[in-house]
Write a protein that holds these residues in place. Structure first.
Motif, PDB file in Angstrom:
ATOM      1  N   PHE A  79     -12.218  -6.745  -0.201  1.00 43.34           N
ATOM      2  CA  PHE A  79     -11.373  -6.647   0.988  1.00 43.34           C
ATOM      3  C   PHE A  79     -10.618  -7.945   1.233  1.00 43.34           C
ATOM      4  N   LEU A  80     -11.266  -9.090   1.001  1.00 40.07           N
ATOM      5  CA  LEU A  80     -10.596 -10.372   1.174  1.00 40.07           C
ATOM      6  C   LEU A  80      -9.432 -10.527   0.195  1.00 40.07           C
ATOM      7  N   GLN A  81      -9.558  -9.905  -0.978  1.00 41.57           N
ATOM      8  CA  GLN A  81      -8.483  -9.954  -1.975  1.00 41.57           C
ATOM      9  C   GLN A  81      -7.399  -8.920  -1.682  1.00 41.57           C
ATOM     10  N   GLY A  82      -7.600  -8.113  -0.626  1.00 45.28           N
ATOM     11  CA  GLY A  82      -6.605  -7.113  -0.260  1.00 45.28           C
ATOM     12  C   GLY A  82      -6.755  -5.799  -1.000  1.00 45.28           C
ATOM     13  N   ASN A  83      -7.897  -5.593  -1.632  1.00 46.04           N
ATOM     14  CA  ASN A  83      -8.117  -4.378  -2.416  1.00 46.04           C
ATOM     15  C   ASN A  83      -8.907  -3.348  -1.619  1.00 46.04           C
ATOM     16  N   ARG A  84      -8.194  -2.467  -0.919  1.00 47.99           N
ATOM     17  CA  ARG A  84      -8.869  -1.351  -0.248  1.00 47.99           C
ATOM     18  C   ARG A  84      -9.083  -0.214  -1.249  1.00 47.99           C
ATOM     19  N   ILE A  85      -8.169  -0.096  -2.188  1.00 45.88           N
ATOM     20  CA  ILE A  85      -8.314   0.819  -3.325  1.00 45.88           C
ATOM     21  C   ILE A  85      -8.412  -0.075  -4.552  1.00 45.88           C
ATOM     22  N   PHE A  86      -9.478   0.110  -5.332  1.00 46.54           N
ATOM     23  CA  PHE A  86      -9.702  -0.800  -6.448  1.00 46.54           C
ATOM     24  C   PHE A  86     -10.193  -0.042  -7.672  1.00 46.54           C
ATOM     25  N   ASN A  87     -10.041  -0.683  -8.824  1.00 49.25           N
ATOM     26  CA  ASN A  87     -10.540  -0.118 -10.072  1.00 49.25           C
ATOM     27  C   ASN A  87     -11.640  -1.038 -10.610  1.00 49.25           C
ATOM     28  N   MET A  88     -12.154  -0.710 -11.769  1.00 50.92           N
ATOM     29  CA  MET A  88     -13.256  -1.500 -12.329  1.00 50.92           C
ATOM     30  C   MET A  88     -12.847  -2.936 -12.632  1.00 50.92           C
ATOM     31  N   GLN A  89     -11.604  -3.153 -13.019  1.00 51.13           N
ATOM     32  CA  GLN A  89     -11.156  -4.521 -13.286  1.00 51.13           C
ATOM     33  C   GLN A  89     -11.188  -5.360 -12.008  1.00 51.13           C
ATOM     34  N   ASP A  90     -10.739  -4.764 -10.904  1.00 51.40           N
ATOM     35  CA  ASP A  90     -10.784  -5.466  -9.615  1.00 51.40           C
ATOM     36  C   ASP A  90     -12.229  -5.755  -9.216  1.00 51.40           C
ATOM     37  N   ALA A  91     -13.097  -4.749  -9.381  1.00 49.16           N
ATOM     38  CA  ALA A  91     -14.504  -4.908  -9.018  1.00 49.16           C
ATOM     39  C   ALA A  91     -15.175  -5.966  -9.890  1.00 49.16           C
ATOM     40  N   THR A  92     -14.833  -5.998 -11.166  1.00 48.32           N
ATOM     41  CA  THR A  92     -15.403  -6.994 -12.072  1.00 48.32           C
ATOM     42  C   THR A  92     -14.976  -8.404 -11.665  1.00 48.32           C
ATOM     43  N   ALA A  93     -13.710  -8.564 -11.325  1.00 42.62           N
ATOM     44  CA  ALA A  93     -13.226  -9.880 -10.888  1.00 42.62           C
ATOM     45  C   ALA A  93     -13.929 -10.320  -9.605  1.00 42.62           C
ATOM     46  N   ALA A  94     -14.107  -9.402  -8.671  1.00 46.03           N
ATOM     47  CA  ALA A  94     -14.799  -9.729  -7.424  1.00 46.03           C
ATOM     48  C   ALA A  94     -16.262 -10.071  -7.694  1.00 46.03           C
ATOM     49  N   ALA A  95     -16.891  -9.345  -8.615  1.00 45.25           N
ATOM     50  CA  ALA A  95     -18.292  -9.602  -8.953  1.00 45.25           C
ATOM     51  C   ALA A  95     -18.453 -10.998  -9.571  1.00 45.25           C
ATOM     52  N   ILE A  96     -17.515 -11.369 -10.416  1.00 42.65           N
ATOM     53  CA  ILE A  96     -17.571 -12.700 -11.034  1.00 42.65           C
ATOM     54  C   ILE A  96     -17.454 -13.782  -9.966  1.00 42.65           C
ATOM     55  N   SER A  97     -16.543 -13.600  -9.024  1.00 38.72           N
ATOM     56  CA  SER A  97     -16.366 -14.625  -7.994  1.00 38.72           C
ATOM     57  C   SER A  97     -17.564 -14.691  -7.051  1.00 38.72           C
ATOM     58  N   GLU A  98     -18.318 -13.607  -6.924  1.00 43.71           N
ATOM     59  CA  GLU A  98     -19.518 -13.591  -6.085  1.00 43.71           C
ATOM     60  C   GLU A  98     -20.793 -13.864  -6.896  1.00 43.71           C
TER      61      GLU A  98
END
Length: 64
Positions: free
Chosen positions: A19-38
């Motif tokens: 959500f902080l990245q502005g992704n209300r609709i996301f795919n696995m690539q977005d989720a993977t990037a968020a997981a790496i940052s967390e």
């Protein structure tokens, strides 16, 4: 870096990052990037997303 309370689950942290990245609709690539940052292990990501969908926190638009 701020310290997280123990009550913050990996799923909540992942959604917050998306959500902080502005992704209300996301795919696995977005989720993977968020997981790496967390610092969420990649091998747990699919299980976390599955649990979030099972508990109604996210809606799966398309399988896979």
């Amino acid at each position: 870096m701020e310290t997280l309370k123990p009550s913050h689950s990996q799923g909540k942290r992942l959604l917050r990052q998306l959500f902080l990245q502005g992704n209300r609709i996301f795919n696995m690539q977005d989720a993977t990037a968020a997981a790496i940052s967390e610092k969420i292990p990649n091998n747990q990501l699919k299980k976390i997303l599955s649990n979030l969908a099972k508990h109604g926190r996210i809606l799966r638009l398309r399988r896979g």
